[in-house]
Design a protein around this motif. Structure first.
Motif, PDB file in Angstrom:
ATOM      1  N   ALA A  45       7.087  -8.815  43.960  1.00  0.00           N
ATOM      2  CA  ALA A  45       7.817  -7.817  44.752  1.00  0.00           C
ATOM      3  C   ALA A  45       7.286  -7.775  46.179  1.00  0.00           C
ATOM      4  N   ALA A  46       5.972  -7.844  46.329  1.00  0.00           N
ATOM      5  CA  ALA A  46       5.374  -7.842  47.663  1.00  0.00           C
ATOM      6  C   ALA A  46       5.835  -9.050  48.461  1.00  0.00           C
ATOM      7  N   HIS A  47       5.839 -10.204  47.828  1.00  0.00           N
ATOM      8  CA  HIS A  47       6.281 -11.427  48.505  1.00  0.00           C
ATOM      9  C   HIS A  47       7.725 -11.293  48.974  1.00  0.00           C
ATOM     10  N   THR A  48       8.583 -10.737  48.112  1.00  0.00           N
ATOM     11  CA  THR A  48       9.992 -10.539  48.461  1.00  0.00           C
ATOM     12  C   THR A  48      10.123  -9.637  49.686  1.00  0.00           C
ATOM     13  N   LEU A  49       9.243  -8.662  49.805  1.00  0.00           N
ATOM     14  CA  LEU A  49       9.271  -7.724  50.931  1.00  0.00           C
ATOM     15  C   LEU A  49       8.502  -8.233  52.150  1.00  0.00           C
ATOM     16  N   GLY A  50       7.898  -9.403  52.013  1.00  0.00           N
ATOM     17  CA  GLY A  50       7.129  -9.953  53.127  1.00  0.00           C
ATOM     18  C   GLY A  50       5.759  -9.305  53.274  1.00  0.00           C
ATOM     19  N   LEU A  51       5.257  -8.765  52.183  1.00  0.00           N
ATOM     20  CA  LEU A  51       3.946  -8.123  52.201  1.00  0.00           C
ATOM     21  C   LEU A  51       2.924  -8.988  51.488  1.00  0.00           C
TER      22      LEU A  51
END
Length: 121
Positions: free
Chosen positions: A4-10
């Motif tokens: 989820a973080a990767h999807t949000l660019g985090l």
């Protein structure tokens, strides 16, 4: 959570600590890394070190979220978790049922449905 973080660019970094000095060392490393936020995992040891976490996070100006309301009571910024009063009430109901003869195997498994978000002003 990583996905989820990767999807949000985090970017998420998990820091494992098991002692008081490791908590201090983790915060020392945060001085160089400057994280945008800190999420403290629900853990008995971490809850017992609530003042240490709240003090260090405030000192370093790191917004921190905790798993237990008790951690905001000692100065933590915010917490989000199960309503422990409701949880323990349900434990009492279950205990009473068992003492009255109910078989634990026949009782339903319950999941918390009441949560508390606390923001320390």
């Amino acid at each position: 959570m990583q996905e989820a973080a990767h999807t949000l660019g985090l970017q998420i970094e998990i820091v494992n600590v098991t002692t008081i000095s490791e908590i201090d060392a983790a915060f020392a490393s945060f001085a160089h890394e400057r994280p945008d936020a800190l999420f403290v995992h629900p853990d008995g040891f971490f809850v017992s070190r609530a003042v240490q976490f709240a003090t260090l996070a405030a000192r370093d100006k790191i917004p921190a979220a905790y798993p237990a309301r008790d951690m905001t009571a000692v100065g933590g910024l915010m917490s989000d978790g199960t309503d422990t009063t409701e949880m323990f009430r349900q434990v009492g109901v279950y205990t009473g049922s068992i003492l009255k003869g109910a078989k634990p195997a026949d009782m339903p498994v319950l999941q918390s449905t009441k949560f508390v978000l606390v923001i320390n002003l």
